[in-house]
Design a protein around this motif. Structure first.
Motif, short mmCIF file in Angstrom:
data_model
loop_
_atom_site.label_atom_id
_atom_site.label_comp_id
_atom_site.label_asym_id
_atom_site.label_seq_id
_atom_site.Cartn_x
_atom_site.Cartn_y
_atom_site.Cartn_z
N ARG A 1 0.83 -1.22 0.00
CA ARG A 1 0.00 0.00 0.00
C ARG A 1 0.86 1.26 0.00
N ALA A 2 1.96 1.22 0.74
CA ALA A 2 2.85 2.38 0.79
C ALA A 2 3.55 2.62 -0.55
N ALA A 3 3.95 1.54 -1.22
CA ALA A 3 4.69 1.65 -2.47
C ALA A 3 3.77 1.99 -3.65
N TYR A 4 2.53 1.50 -3.61
CA TYR A 4 1.61 1.66 -4.74
C TYR A 4 0.25 2.12 -4.22
N PRO A 5 0.15 3.36 -3.77
CA PRO A 5 -1.09 3.83 -3.15
C PRO A 5 -2.27 3.89 -4.11
N ASP A 6 -2.01 3.82 -5.40
CA ASP A 6 -3.10 3.85 -6.38
C ASP A 6 -3.73 2.48 -6.59
N LEU A 7 -3.16 1.43 -6.01
CA LEU A 7 -3.67 0.08 -6.18
C LEU A 7 -4.32 -0.42 -4.88
N ARG A 8 -5.18 -1.41 -5.03
CA ARG A 8 -5.89 -1.99 -3.88
C ARG A 8 -5.16 -3.24 -3.42
N PHE A 9 -4.91 -3.33 -2.11
CA PHE A 9 -4.28 -4.50 -1.51
C PHE A 9 -5.05 -4.88 -0.25
N GLU A 10 -5.24 -6.20 -0.07
CA GLU A 10 -6.02 -6.69 1.06
C GLU A 10 -5.31 -7.87 1.72
N VAL A 11 -5.45 -7.98 3.04
CA VAL A 11 -5.01 -9.17 3.75
C VAL A 11 -6.07 -10.25 3.56
N GLY A 12 -5.63 -11.44 3.19
CA GLY A 12 -6.59 -12.53 2.99
C GLY A 12 -5.89 -13.82 2.61
N SER A 13 -6.66 -14.89 2.58
CA SER A 13 -6.14 -16.21 2.24
C SER A 13 -6.72 -16.68 0.92
N MET A 14 -5.90 -17.35 0.13
CA MET A 14 -6.32 -17.82 -1.19
C MET A 14 -7.42 -18.87 -1.13
N ASP A 15 -7.57 -19.54 -0.02
CA ASP A 15 -8.55 -20.61 0.05
C ASP A 15 -9.92 -20.13 0.52
N ALA A 16 -10.06 -18.84 0.83
CA ALA A 16 -11.34 -18.31 1.30
C ALA A 16 -11.42 -16.83 0.91
N LEU A 17 -11.63 -16.59 -0.38
CA LEU A 17 -11.60 -15.24 -0.91
C LEU A 17 -12.95 -14.55 -0.72
N ASP A 18 -12.90 -13.29 -0.37
CA ASP A 18 -14.12 -12.51 -0.17
C ASP A 18 -14.57 -11.95 -1.52
N LEU A 19 -14.92 -12.87 -2.41
CA LEU A 19 -15.30 -12.52 -3.78
C LEU A 19 -16.51 -13.35 -4.20
N ALA A 20 -17.32 -12.77 -5.06
CA ALA A 20 -18.48 -13.48 -5.57
C ALA A 20 -18.07 -14.53 -6.60
#
Length: 212
Positions: free
Chosen positions: A90-109
């Protein structure tokens, strides 16, 4: 809420501990890796040709590959287990979205993504635990969506554990990993094997796949 598996907690803590050093070491590494850049370009063009939507880099670390995919024209965001890695991204690329999460349980539809990049992130998953990750990748990808995997290859088979500098990791025979993806509902588009760079130990594999 289900507690994360012990290996996920251990992996997150291990990468938190080395995150600052990792970011410094690898920030400019893509300039020295023309074959990797070629695979990223093929991935980006495949996603764009499918017209299936935005892209997630799963296991994005400090975000430099996510930014490279952005520069290739993709609508991309990053996810990582390590909170410190996400802070650095987030500090290096403030224009991009970054989230803490696990690949086996994504908060996506279901079917939300047009592409997934998993670049040396499934390597820390015990082999018996990997099929649910492929199932989750398939769930969040739209039909025709693209998956690119980067991993260490086990040249002589079978799957083998090795002493990765951050956390326990596994090398996969490329045919075995491709078969696991096929069983999960993916079709192989292309593959690459790259010999280790000077000072490296293992051959490295790439699989470019399409969700059926």
């Amino acid at each position: 809420m289900t507690e994360p598996a012990a290996y996920l907690t251990a992996t997150a803590e291990a990468y938190d501990a080395v995150a600052d050093l990792y970011a410094d070491l690898f920030r400019d590494s893509l300039g020295r890796l023309p074959l990797d850049r070629a695979m990223f370009a093929a991935f980006a063009e495949s996603v764009q040709a499918a017209g299936a939507g935005r892209v997630a880099e799963l296991g994005c670390g400090p975000g430099y590959v996510t930014a490279h995919l952005r520069d290739l024209g993709l609508d991309v965001f990053g996810v990582d287990l390590s909170p410190r890695m996400i802070e650095l991204a987030r500090a290096a690329y403030p224009d991009l979205r970054f989230e803490v999460g696990s690949m086996d349980a994504l908060d996506l539809a279901d079917g939300e993504l047009g592409g997934i990049l998993s670049w040396y992130s499934v390597i820390h998953t015990p082999p018996r635990e990997l099929p649910p990750y492929f199932a989750e990748f398939r769930r969040v990808l739209a039909p025709g969506g693209i998956l690119l995997l980067g991993f260490y290859e086990a040249e002589d088979g079978p799957v083998s554990e090795f002493d990765h500098k951050a956390a326990p990791a596994y090398r996969w025979p490329i045919d075995d990993l491709a078969e696991l993806a096929r069983e999960a509902g993916f079709t192989e588009i292309a593959r690459m094997l790259r010999e280790p760079l000077e000072g490296g130990r293992f051959r490295q594999g790439r699989l470019l796949l399409r969700r059926k």
